[in-house]
Motif scaffolding. Structure first.
Motif, PDB file in Angstrom:
ATOM      1  N   LEU A 196       0.588  -1.354  -0.121  1.00 54.50           N
ATOM      2  CA  LEU A 196       0.376   0.091  -0.241  1.00 54.50           C
ATOM      3  C   LEU A 196       0.835   0.828  -0.620  1.00 54.50           C
ATOM      4  O   LEU A 196       0.510   2.038  -0.875  1.00 54.50           O
ATOM      5  N   LEU A 197       1.773   1.267   0.927  1.00 55.68           N
ATOM      6  CA  LEU A 197       2.823   2.480   0.911  1.00 55.68           C
ATOM      7  C   LEU A 197       3.347   3.094  -0.423  1.00 55.68           C
ATOM      8  O   LEU A 197       3.603   3.882  -0.578  1.00 55.68           O
ATOM      9  N   ASP A 198       4.435   1.490  -0.785  1.00 61.50           N
ATOM     10  CA  ASP A 198       5.483   1.763  -2.069  1.00 61.50           C
ATOM     11  C   ASP A 198       4.279   2.542  -3.174  1.00 61.50           C
ATOM     12  O   ASP A 198       4.233   3.021  -3.739  1.00 61.50           O
ATOM     13  N   VAL A 199       2.775   1.743  -2.939  1.00 63.11           N
ATOM     14  CA  VAL A 199       2.523   2.055  -4.502  1.00 63.11           C
ATOM     15  C   VAL A 199       1.926   3.907  -4.169  1.00 63.11           C
ATOM     16  O   VAL A 199       2.036   4.353  -5.456  1.00 63.11           O
ATOM     17  N   SER A 200       1.301   4.152  -2.992  1.00 65.55           N
ATOM     18  CA  SER A 200       1.147   5.583  -2.798  1.00 65.55           C
ATOM     19  C   SER A 200       2.058   6.291  -2.860  1.00 65.55           C
ATOM     20  O   SER A 200       2.140   7.338  -3.585  1.00 65.55           O
ATOM     21  N   ARG A 201       3.479   5.854  -2.609  1.00 69.04           N
ATOM     22  CA  ARG A 201       4.525   7.182  -2.398  1.00 69.04           C
ATOM     23  C   ARG A 201       4.490   6.778  -4.090  1.00 69.04           C
ATOM     24  O   ARG A 201       5.031   8.067  -5.060  1.00 69.04           O
ATOM     25  N   ARG A 202       4.621   6.074  -4.849  1.00 71.00           N
ATOM     26  CA  ARG A 202       4.677   5.812  -6.151  1.00 71.00           C
ATOM     27  C   ARG A 202       3.514   7.319  -7.003  1.00 71.00           C
ATOM     28  O   ARG A 202       4.214   7.898  -8.234  1.00 71.00           O
TER      29      ARG A 202
END
Length: 719
Positions: A196-202
């Motif tokens: 979740l956090l990785d995709v949100s950062r991207r």
């Protein structure tokens, strides 16, 4: 960026991104509040002037929850201070506007429930990423509390997704899962919780790179509204959508709930006069609604339900058995419904019926329910297949000895239930808990010949099981705390609101609905019409009238229940002979297309006029005014509730009100039957019942507890 108080929000800057993590200390879920608004205001002060960040990610530290909405207890405190409430709403709207206008992109990373003010917060962000967690649900449920969204939700949601879909969510309070939210365009992606956090950062970096100075949703709409060509193209369709929505609201609510109609008006203002005008209208409507009696009652119900859901009932040192395997006996409507809900919630189920056709019907019904849930995007098709695979159909007791809990849902015959109980006990599992889904037969009678009566209790589900929220758990005299704790814990695991009642004929809900239907039957026998009786109680606030309800339940089922109740309370329970005559004609309601309504013609809204031929007076009917109908029906219901309270069948007025609202359809906007009695005054209740008893029979003589309370000036609630 300065560190925040750990009781509300944590924040940090890392690799050019600001992370805001919401975590209200001491609560299982995050809620918005005045202190939370103040904290976000301070954070925005810093973010608006910080040159070192490229974007913002907003997350939650709570398991299965993003933000659940605004603190309802705080809202109740503003009931008598509209100016302060108006200022609070304006402050919240301004906060959302500042977040939306931030010079860098903001992404909401959502794992778990995102409701009410939480969704309004997410809508003010540039994008929303959510997880495939089944608990990731979205909605604006304010109408369920007699309110409307107050943080810009009435304006942003219809601009984010299709107007018709937005109206459906706002006007019904319906919640949708992550996949449905993605389909509607409410969220931008659905991912595994681990990324979740990785995709949100991207997503933040993508937005920052693609449109560093992009316009906001509200600005785009204002541009469209200022373009006469675009506006003319949209207006006719929009008017039709609003018109149909208003018709649907009035049809479903009977005009008893002001919030949906105000929400419609506020949304219309936003489209016709612009975003800012819509926000102003939203704030005024919200302030007005918080102070309404409907909202007060609905918020009280919210807190009562929370209390019931947390009520231990038994000593906290008694630990419930974990139910991993459930046995269900009887694959009819109720048995199939129980098995489906259990499998849907992850339990392995053995479903037994006496015949192969009966078992096949039950499995087909379960399959249909699961496929319907998949079509509505509540679960995936794969999840539906997995749930169906959890159910093992059988014509024997093989495997039942391994079930921690068995629920019997066979015909309402005491001898049959006793025989099944003996067969289960013969399997040899001395710790197995056995529950009957009976609606009227006392558990003590069913367990009279049991070898282990301490393991026996009642679990009375309501039809349709997958929709009805109430579970009535019946504690017999010999039921052990362990059995009770297990049934209570498992009922809650299935998502049910559980009330625990003591044993007796009809327990609580069946005897109360029996008194209600009984009085409607007397009105019919006295010459009233089917339409007038049902219409009066529908206008009072019930979802359907009492005679329509009998058709849905089944006239044969209703008659069996009436026989049990009449035998148990024969000194005061007078039953109209007309209902028995109709049942003996073979009328079973909708299921055999012969009831109070004309199912054979295809128009189930029209009464079956042949019903009158079996009643005194025949086709000659007389007008009975709506006030007389509602007064007799709801007071008959209240009187039986009062008897049940006085006898200790229910433990409190709170449990009674939860039971009649969530099990029997008593109008929530009235706050519950005991609370409504408080409002009209127990003195009036007692005087009216005495008058009605003199006119129509001893069944309407006020219960002794009502007379005592009226004489002493007491109330059911002292808040």
């Amino acid at each position: 960026m300065a560190s925040s108080s750990p009781t509300l929000v944590r924040s940090r800057i890392e690799d050019g991104l600001a992370y805001i993590e919401i975590d209200v200390d001491g609560q299982s879920v995050n809620t918005l509040s005045t202190p939370m608004i103040a904290r976000f205001e301070a954070l925005l002060d810093e973010l608006e002037t910080s040159p070192e960040i490229e974007g913002v990610v907003i997350t939650s530290a709570k398991t299965d929850n993003f933000v659940a909405g605004f603190d309802i207890e705080e809202l109740q405190g503003y009931e008598h201070d509209p100016d302060a409430l108006r200022a609070l709403v304006k402050r919240g709207q301004t906060l959302m506007g500042r977040l939306e206008a931030l010079r860098v992109p903001v992404v909401a990373a959502i794992d778990g429930s995102c409701l009410g003010g939480g969704l309004e917060l997410a809508l003010a962000c540039d994008a929303r990423i959510t997880t495939e967690n089944p608990r990731s649900v979205f909605g604006l449920p304010e109408v369920m509390l007699g309110l409307i969204p107050g943080g810009g939700g009435t304006q942003r949601l219809p601009r984010q997704i299709d107007l018709s879909q937005a109206l459906d969510l706002i006007l019904t309070g319906r919640q949708i899962n992550a996949h449905k939210a993605l389909k509607l365009g409410l969220v931008d992606d659905v991912v595994h919780p681990g990324i979740l956090l990785d995709v949100s950062r991207r997503m933040v970096r993508k937005l920052a790179s693609a449109s560093p100075n992009g316009t906001r949703l509200g600005e785009n709409l204002e541009e469209a509204l200022n373009d006469p060509v675009k506006l003319a193209a949209r207006t006719p369709a929009r008017r039709l959508i609003f018109s149909r929505a208003r018709e649907q609201v009035l049809k479903e609510s009977g005009g008893n709930y002001p919030a949906p109609l105000k929400a419609l008006r506020v949304i219309e203002i936003g489209f016709s006069e612009g975003f800012d005008a819509g926000l102003r209208a939203e704030g005024e409507a919200f302030t007005e609604l918080v102070r309404s009696p409907e909202a007060r009652h609905l918020m009280n119900i919210f807190f009562m339900r929370q209390e019931v859901n947390k009520d231990r009932v038994v000593d906290g040192r008694v630990k419930p058995r974990h139910v991993s395997r459930l046995g269900v006996l009887g694959a009819g409507l109720m048995g199939a419904g129980i098995a489906q809900v259990a499998a849907y919630n992850g339990t392995s189920v053995r479903l037994k019926d006496a015949s192969a056709p009966g078992l096949g019907w039950g499995m087909h019904t379960i399959d249909d329910l699961l496929k319907k849930a998949a079509r509505r995007k509540k679960i995936t098709e794969a999840q539906a297949d997995i749930a169906l695979g959890r159910i093992a159909p059988t014509l024997t007791y093989e495997g039942f000895e391994r079930c921690e809990l068995v629920i019997e849902a066979v015909f309402e015959k005491q001898e049959l239930k006793q025989a099944i109980l003996a067969e289960l006990e013969a399997l040899g599992n001395t710790e197995q808990i056995i529950a009957s889904n009976t609606s009227t037969i006392p558990i003590t009678s069913i367990a009279a010949k049991s070898k282990r009566p301490e393991n026996v209790l009642g679990m009375h589900f309501f039809s349709p099981v997958h929709k009805m929220p109430l579970l009535e758990i019946i504690r017999a005299e010999k039921t052990s705390p362990k059995a009770l704790a297990t049934a209570l814990a498992y009922g809650r695991e299935l998502g049910k609101t559980c009330i625990v009642v003591n044993d007796g004929p009809g327990f609580f809900t069946s005897r109360v609905i029996g008194a209600y239907i009984n009085e409607a039957g007397w009105l019919l026998q006295e010459g009233g019409t089917i339409e007038e009786i049902d219409a009066a109680m529908h206008r009072f606030g019930f979802p359907v009238g009492p005679l329509k309800l009998v058709d849905e339940v089944g006239m044969d089922v209703a008659l069996k229940a009436a026989d049990v109740l009449q035998e148990a309370f024969k000194e005061r329970w007078e039953a109209p002979e007309g209902l028995r005559v109709l049942a003996e004609q073979g009328r079973k309601g909708r299921k055999n297309k012969r009831g109070f309504y004309d199912y054979a013609s295809g128009d189930s809204r029209a009464p079956d006029l042949s019903v009158y031929e079996a009643l005194p007076g025949g086709a000659t009917r007389r007008h009975i005014d709506a006030e007389t109908i509602t007064r007799r029906c709801w007071l008959a219901m209240l009187n039986e509730c009062a008897y049940a309270l006085d006898e200790g069948i229910i433990r409190s007025p709170r449990d009674g009100d939860i039971g009649v609202i969530f099990g029997l359809g008593f109008p929530p906007f009235r706050g519950g039957i005991f609370r409504h009695a408080d409002e009209v005054g127990l003195g009036w209740v007692v005087d009216t019942l005495h008058t009605l008893a003199g006119q129509h029979g001893e069944r309407l003589r006020p219960a002794p507890i009502l007379e005592r309370m009226a004489e002493q000036g007491e109330r059911f609630y002292n808040d």
